[in-house]
Design a protein around this motif. Structure first.
Motif, PDB file in Angstrom:
ATOM      1  N   VAL A  87      -8.946  12.473  -1.068  1.00 24.89           N
ATOM      2  CA  VAL A  87      -6.817  12.955  -1.186  1.00 24.89           C
ATOM      3  C   VAL A  87      -6.628  11.477  -1.781  1.00 24.89           C
ATOM      4  N   GLN A  88      -5.180  11.822  -2.752  1.00 29.15           N
ATOM      5  CA  GLN A  88      -4.668  11.398  -3.205  1.00 29.15           C
ATOM      6  C   GLN A  88      -2.603  11.725  -3.358  1.00 29.15           C
ATOM      7  N   SER A  89      -2.628  10.615  -3.026  1.00 27.62           N
ATOM      8  CA  SER A  89      -1.059  10.507  -2.954  1.00 27.62           C
ATOM      9  C   SER A  89      -0.098  10.447  -3.885  1.00 27.62           C
ATOM     10  N   THR A  90       0.921  11.915  -4.767  1.00 28.52           N
ATOM     11  CA  THR A  90       1.037  11.797  -5.604  1.00 28.52           C
ATOM     12  C   THR A  90       2.111  10.796  -6.115  1.00 28.52           C
ATOM     13  N   ARG A  91       2.431  10.532  -6.963  1.00 28.20           N
ATOM     14  CA  ARG A  91       3.004   9.932  -8.425  1.00 28.20           C
ATOM     15  C   ARG A  91       4.739   9.196  -7.532  1.00 28.20           C
ATOM     16  N   GLY A  92       5.099   8.070  -6.763  1.00 28.27           N
ATOM     17  CA  GLY A  92       6.160   7.822  -6.991  1.00 28.27           C
ATOM     18  C   GLY A  92       6.048   8.022  -4.977  1.00 28.27           C
ATOM     19  N   THR A  93       4.443   8.229  -4.500  1.00 34.65           N
ATOM     20  CA  THR A  93       4.637   8.472  -2.441  1.00 34.65           C
ATOM     21  C   THR A  93       4.198   7.441  -2.290  1.00 34.65           C
ATOM     22  N   PHE A  94       4.391   7.214  -0.628  1.00 34.02           N
ATOM     23  CA  PHE A  94       3.200   7.088  -0.125  1.00 34.02           C
ATOM     24  C   PHE A  94       2.074   5.890  -0.913  1.00 34.02           C
ATOM     25  N   GLY A  95       2.908   4.688  -1.061  1.00 34.82           N
ATOM     26  CA  GLY A  95       2.052   3.673  -2.137  1.00 34.82           C
ATOM     27  C   GLY A  95       1.231   3.429  -3.610  1.00 34.82           C
ATOM     28  N   SER A  96       1.531   5.359  -3.935  1.00 33.92           N
ATOM     29  CA  SER A  96       1.639   5.111  -4.759  1.00 33.92           C
ATOM     30  C   SER A  96       3.093   4.688  -5.767  1.00 33.92           C
ATOM     31  N   GLY A  97       2.408   3.994  -7.671  1.00 32.63           N
ATOM     32  CA  GLY A  97       3.481   3.638  -8.186  1.00 32.63           C
ATOM     33  C   GLY A  97       4.420   5.043  -9.020  1.00 32.63           C
ATOM     34  N   GLY A  98       5.200   4.103  -9.361  1.00 33.91           N
ATOM     35  CA  GLY A  98       5.534   5.827 -10.139  1.00 33.91           C
ATOM     36  C   GLY A  98       7.351   5.555  -9.398  1.00 33.91           C
TER      37      GLY A  98
END
Length: 553
Positions: A87-98
């Motif tokens: 399960v991955q957080s998309t870019r710019g959300t919940f710790g993911s960069g960008g």
């Protein structure tokens, strides 16, 4: 995972209506996935405890976080069935960069993530994707392009052409867009407000929906700009190339894997999802489709997503039995029953026309004369919309009598039905209309009038009209300047009961579900002034305005 965790999982499965399974698993948190541009996205890796060697993977990409309800509903239930999940957080959300710029980076990030997953020693190369709404969109951004193909997908309550949820036939879907913008704008900065603050926030949102210009409605509602709202208002013109990267309805389906889809008749994505079903069937893609009586994200819809996916993923990734029953299941509203069909739309329907007549009536024969009906739409006092496919309540069916009593709504009612009429499929209307202004909206709604006189909405559609010099396949101009406008209403499966009557509304808008057409042609984001528009609706022999219903034999 200890005994208490396994017990909690069993209770969760029971609440979700899933068969009980308690395979122990481990979770590796915040696993870093590098993107080609140097940004790092974070994910959580669920793996059966004690598993040896590589396994297939269920990939879920979403912007709503990897903990709480989303983990418990869309990761842990599959892990408890022995599936490996990433399960991955998309870019710019919940710790993911960008930076989170909704819908604009999921194609490149999704393909890069898929390639990374396949390279991991714990993956055997077989990958399926699942999820609903935005994380249904992240599947469409990957599945038609994956090489080698995915094993299976489950793009629920979503659409390959994601922008149809926010721009309906050229008309900005104001309320859905603003409410979703505010939800994602708040999700990492306080989340849901305390109960005492909710009425205050609701009033601020209602004021923001009415403000002009609309560009800063996000700030007016929650005190800060939201990237999606600024994109939505700045790129609202039909065909704006900004959204080309977000829409995938033109993708080649040669590599599309088998698909399982769930939606609801009152889900804002239902029309787009059923259009996807038609394309998938035409391309020979194995498809299972369930359409129930649900609004977007209602508990019944979520339970059906999980129930069907547990069997779907178990079959495609673990060699379990294939799902049984007909490929297409449709809930027939007002009949309390499910229809089974080999395809969408189902075979065995006949198109029945109900014609608009002078005097506010509907008839099975074309109208023969009479002066055109007329009404005036005033953006300063916009025609309200009630019910319909909204993101949240009060979407769905509603009492329309207050709206129908207004003088800016043309109401046409048919005779009492002598027998039940089952409408199953795509509903359409052709309306001959002459608006006073070149810039106008045409809103058409079909209602069910009960024996008690209450008029309840069933399906509707809207068409934004541009100056007549702009060509369009669904709008033709007659020699007398009258426009023949084809309006595609929502699809449905609905029983009009004997003793009820059909009713058609024709209006210049449905606010705040759809943005007001100010009649000036000014840019949507910055427009500040409006002009009233008088409509003439024709229903004579030369202008046979009609409603087109697919009736199940």
């Amino acid at each position: 995972m200890g005994a208490l965790g396994r017990l909690g999982g069993l209770l969760a499965d029971a609440a979700l209506g899933l068969p009980l399974r308690a395979v122990p698993y481990t979770v590796a948190r915040d696993v870093a996935v590098p993107m080609p541009d140097g940004v790092t996205l974070l994910g959580d890796h669920y793996r059966p405890s004690g598993a040896a060697g590589p396994l297939p993977v269920v990939l879920v990409r979403l912007p709503y976080g990897r903990a709480g309800v989303f983990a418990h509903a869309f990761a842990a239930p599959y892990a408890r069935r022995g599936l490996q999940v990433f399960v991955q957080s998309t870019r710019g959300t919940f710790g993911s960069g960008g930076h989170f710029r909704p819908f604009t980076t999921e194609h490149e990030d999704g393909l890069a993530t898929l390639a990374w997953v396949r390279e991991q020693p714990w993956c055997d190369g077989r990958v399926a994707m699942t999820g609903g709404s935005y994380f249904g969109h992240t599947q469409w951004a990957v599945a038609p392009y994956a090489d080698p193909p995915l094993v299976a997908v489950s793009p629920h309550i979503t659409g390959a052409r994601i922008t149809t949820a926010f721009y309906v036939s050229g008309t900005p879907g104001l309320e859905n867009a603003l409410r979703w913008s505010l939800a994602i704008g708040r999700q990492e900065a306080g989340g849901v407000p305390a109960p005492l603050l909710r009425p205050l926030l609701r009033r601020r949102v209602e004021r923001a929906l009415r403000m002009l210009p609309l560009q800063a409605a996000d700030t007016a509602a929650v005190g800060a700009p939201v990237a999606f709202w600024r994109d939505f208002t700045a790129h609202a013109a039909p065909g704006d190339p900004f959204w080309a990267v977000a829409d995938h309805d033109g993708a080649d389906l040669a590599r599309m894997p088998p698909a399982n889809m769930v939606t609801g008749w009152w889900d804002l994505f239902a029309a787009a999802q059923l259009a996807d079903a038609v394309r998938l069937q035409a391309a020979g893609v194995p498809l299972r489709l369930t359409v129930g009586p649900w609004l977007h994200g209602e508990p019944g819809e979520v339970r059906e997503v999980l129930r069907t996916d547990a069997a779907w993923l178990g079959h495609h990734l673990q060699g379990g039995p294939a799902p049984s029953g007909a490929p297409v299941r449709l809930y027939l509203q007002q009949a309390g029953t499910w229809l089974e069909s080999p395809t969408w739309p189902p075979p065995g329907t006949t198109t029945v026309h109900w014609h608009l007549h002078a005097g506010g009536t509907l008839g099975e024969e074309p109208g023969t004369g009479g002066e055109p009906s007329s009404f005036t739409y005033d953006p300063a006092d916009p025609t309200p919309g009630v019910g319909g496919p909204l993101l949240e309540r009060p979407g769905g069916q509603a009492d329309n009598r207050a709206v129908e009593a207004r003088d800016d709504v043309l109401v046409l009612t048919g005779p009492v039905l002598p027998r039940d009429v089952d409408v199953v499929g795509q509903v359409r209307a052709r309306v001959h209309v002459r608006p006073e202004l070149g810039h106008a909206d045409l809103f058409v709604r079909l209602c069910d009038v009960g024996a008690d006189g209450v008029s309840r909405n069933v399906v509707d559609g809207i068409r934004r009209l541009a100056p007549r010099s702009v060509p369009a396949d669904d709008v033709t101009v007659g020699p007398d300047g009258v426009l023949a406008v084809d309006v595609e209403l929502f699809p449905t499966a609905y029983r009009f009961r004997a003793g009820h009557r059909l009713r058609l509304q024709v209006a210049g808008g449905a606010f705040p579900r759809f943005a007001r057409n100010l009649g000036t042609g000014e840019p949507f984001a910055t427009a500040t002034t409006g002009r009233p528009c008088r409509f003439e609706v024709f229903h004579d022999a030369a202008h046979p305005s009609r409603l087109e219903l697919p009736v199940l034999s």
